[in-house]
Design a protein around this motif. Structure first.
Motif, PDB file in Angstrom:
ATOM      1  N   ARG A 132       0.941  -1.232   0.028  1.00  0.00           N
ATOM      2  CA  ARG A 132      -0.056   0.008  -0.081  1.00  0.00           C
ATOM      3  C   ARG A 132       0.899   1.218  -0.116  1.00  0.00           C
ATOM      4  O   ARG A 132       1.693   1.354   0.917  1.00  0.00           O
ATOM      5  N   GLU A 139      -3.986   7.322  -1.972  1.00  0.00           N
ATOM      6  CA  GLU A 139      -3.325   5.814  -1.906  1.00  0.00           C
ATOM      7  C   GLU A 139      -3.592   5.139  -3.010  1.00  0.00           C
ATOM      8  O   GLU A 139      -4.431   5.063  -3.750  1.00  0.00           O
ATOM      9  N   ASP A 141      -2.564   0.634  -4.222  1.00  0.00           N
ATOM     10  CA  ASP A 141      -1.866  -0.638  -4.230  1.00  0.00           C
ATOM     11  C   ASP A 141      -1.154  -1.195  -5.174  1.00  0.00           C
ATOM     12  O   ASP A 141      -1.614  -1.265  -6.583  1.00  0.00           O
TER      13      ASP A 141
END
Ligand code: FAD
Length: 287
Positions: A132, A139, A141
């Motif tokens: 992450r 954010e 991933d």
């Protein structure tokens, strides 16, 4: 050199994004501080992140585990459920350094230092671990295998840093293993390494497999053909031979005093074979 201990992830990203010079994150410091002392790097900004919320936690999430970027190798080794679910990932992290280093070092620091021989990385790549990433735009991933860009380099953007590693849920008949070769018994850098992650059907046939090798290319390599060679087998000789051939074909190591190209390539195949058998036994395949 500025040392900053920001109060939030957002503040850390803002500081890192605004820094015109060289910056480093301080996690365990077992690479950064050594590099500072030996004058390999003189960062303009050091951002300490270990104290931030959740970064020292190991949390069960959707059947898997989220491991904060500040979690040490020792902390991982003491987490019984994590050790039971992902023994190969934990053994990679626990091979880093000594007892003293274990108390500080993190898997994310190991990953972002960018060494092709980093011990925790093949296990994470074989596991299909996901990082992450926090940055100025929020954010995202990213699969761990996409983080290293080459020796000492990552694909993280300006102001970005990793806040956690996610290890996915896995079925009951599944396990993993990591092995490295070093010429000494401990405290050395891998000459070659391999992580293998297997899932088995009820009858012990491999239903899914991921094989990753370290120290044999500029970055840790996932070898899809090696995993495919094991699927549908019970690790019979033909499947293992095909897996070893695929591993060897994926190797493009350096040639130095610690190991020639031929030596590293052969060793990677041997380690992958041994790690596959360990993972298979752990997954219950030998019963
Ligand atoms: C005596 C000794 C023995 C060692 N033995 C081994 C060994 O056997 N195997 C091995 O693989 N390594 C070994 N190492 C290297 C080192 O301990 C590991 O790479 C360790 O995992 C680094 O983690 P750290 O938390 O200390 O990272 P740090 O030193 O804090 O950081 C390392 C790098 O990662 C970056 N970074 C850290 N956290 C983040 C983040 N959250 N997001 C983005 N970037 C980040 C930093 O900017 C820095 O560039 C050894 C080191 C020493 C001093």
């Amino acid at each position: 050199m500025k040392y900053v201990k920001p109060e939030s992830l957002e503040a850390a990203a803002t500081l890192l994004a605004a820094e015109a010079g060289t910056s480093r994150i301080l996690a365990g410091g077992t690479d950064v501080l050594v590099q500072l002392r030996s004058e390999l790097v003189e960062p303009d900004l050091i951002v300490d992140i270990k104290h931030l919320d959740g970064l020292r936690d190991i949390v069960e999430e959707n059947g898997g585990f989220r491991i904060g970027a500040g979690v040490s190798g020792a902390q991982m080794g003491e987490h019984a459920a994590l050790c039971a679910a992902w023994p190969g990932v934990v053994e990679g992290a626990e091979l880093i350094g000594s007892t003293q280093i274990q108390g500080r070092c993190t898997m994310v620091g190991n990953l972002c230092n960018g060494s092709p021989a980093a011990d925790s990385v093949p296990g994470m790549v074989a596991a299909g671990a996901v990082a992450r990433v926090h940055g100025p735009d929020g954010e995202r991933d990213v699969p761990v295998k996409e983080i290293p860009a080459g020796p000492g380099k990552t694909n993280l953007g300006k102001g970005e840093f990793i806040t956690s590693i996610f290890l996915p849920a896995r079925p009951a008949n599944a396990s993993d293993a990591y092995l490295r070769f070093i010429p000494r018994t401990e405290m050395d850098i891998a000459v070659a390494s391999a992580g293998v992650n297997l899932e088995l059907a009820e009858d012990g046939t491999v239903s899914a497999a991921r094989v990753a090798v370290g120290a044999v290319a500029p970055t840790v390599r996932l070898v899809p053909d090696a995993g495919a060679a094991l699927v549908g087998s019970k690790l019979d000789d033909a499947a293992i031979a095909a897996m070893v051939s695929a591993v060897e074909a994926a190797c493009s190591p350096i040639d130095d005093k610690r190991g020639t190209v031929e030596y590293r390539t052969t060793t990677a195949g041997v380690l992958a074979k041994r790690a596959a058998h360990i993972a298979y036994d752990r997954a219950g395949g030998a019963k």
